[in-house]
Design a protein around this motif. Structure first.
Motif: not given
Length: 280
Positions: A60-61, A63, A114-115, A224, A226-229, A255, A268
């Motif tokens: 999942e990491t 994507k 992981y996040s 973005m 590691n899935d953090k804004k 991103q 990306d």
């Protein structure tokens, strides 16, 4: 006489239509031939890795992506899976994988973060790729000892550089002391028009690293990682962000959202921080 003239005219029409038809067919064949596949230069790419099963997919990491490497026309994609429950892969059908002498793909041990900050070790594989955008057979062997047939594809390659992403080192591995450093940073991805200031500032404290990234535009409203804004740290001038960096000498996937167009676009990119250029 009228019949003779009519016959001649009809023959001319038929000849023109035959020539036009042949020309059209040649044009069609030429178009089909030249549109087979793009030519990709040697190097490393981020690429979509799709399967026909929810039970077999990349971690999942990642994507949905793997790292495609191209050298001298040969292509291989590295994928990190979700666990160690898939122990071998075979580029072909399961029936052939069971035959004597079949060359099975052996796993690598990939470290995953992981996040939420937790880490794990999973199996990864280097899978040979014959063509981009076309499905091919890939059999998997589970820890239960059973083989399963699957269809997979590799598509949408985006160039990330000529350095192997797996060869990077973590901040902890580099054993850098706490403090402020500068390092050359290279941006890849997007349309190629954007850039970031280089060298950039790296701040290291308690084995954690944050980079100050300043873009060539003031139109980026968030990043973005590691899935953090992350929001800009400045109000005037080109968009500037302070983001975490886990790896040096390997592409870091990020991103960035731009509002420079008619609507916002999350694009990306990769950032490559070069260890030899690190200065305190």
């Amino acid at each position: 006489m009228k019949k003779k003239i009519l016959s001649i005219a009809l023959a001319c029409v038929l000849a023109v239509s035959m020539i036009t038809g042949c020309s059209s067919d040649k044009t069609k064949k030429t178009t089909e031939t030249t549109a087979i596949k793009p030519v990709l230069k040697d190097g490393f790419y981020s690429a979509d890795f799709k399967t026909d099963s929810k039970m077999f997919h990349v971690n999942e990491t990642k994507k949905g992506k793997g790292i495609l490497s191209i050298k001298n026309g040969g292509m291989t994609v590295h994928i990190s899976l979700v666990s160690k429950r898939i122990v071998n892969l075979f580029p072909g059908r399961a029936a052939d994988a069971k035959k004597d002498g079949a060359k099975l793909l052996q796993p690598t041990v990939d470290k995953i973060k992981y996040s939420d900050g937790t880490e794990d070790e999973v199996f990864g594989f280097d899978v040979p790729v014959k063509s981009i955008g076309k499905e091919f057979d890939l059999a998997i062997l589970g820890s239960s000892g059973k083989w399963f047939d699957h269809k997979v594809s590799v598509s949408n390659p985006k160039y990330i550089g000529d350095k192997d992403p797996s060869q990077g080192k973590s901040i902890e591995e580099l054993k850098l002391k706490d403090g402020t450093y500068t390092a050359k940073v290279t941006l890849n991805g997007g349309s190629g028009r954007a850039s970031v200031d280089s060298p950039c500032k790296l701040e290291i404290k308690d084995k954690k690293c944050f980079a100050t990234i300043t873009w060539s535009s003031k139109k980026y409203d968030f990043m973005m990682v590691n899935d953090k804004k992350y929001l800009p740290i400045n109000k005037k001038g080109n968009s500037t962000f302070k983001i975490p960096v886990d790896t040096i000498d390997a592409p870091v996937f990020v991103q960035a959202d731009t509002v420079a167009m008619s609507k916002p676009y999350l694009i990306d990119y990769t950032l490559l921080f070069e260890n030899p250029t690190l200065e305190k």
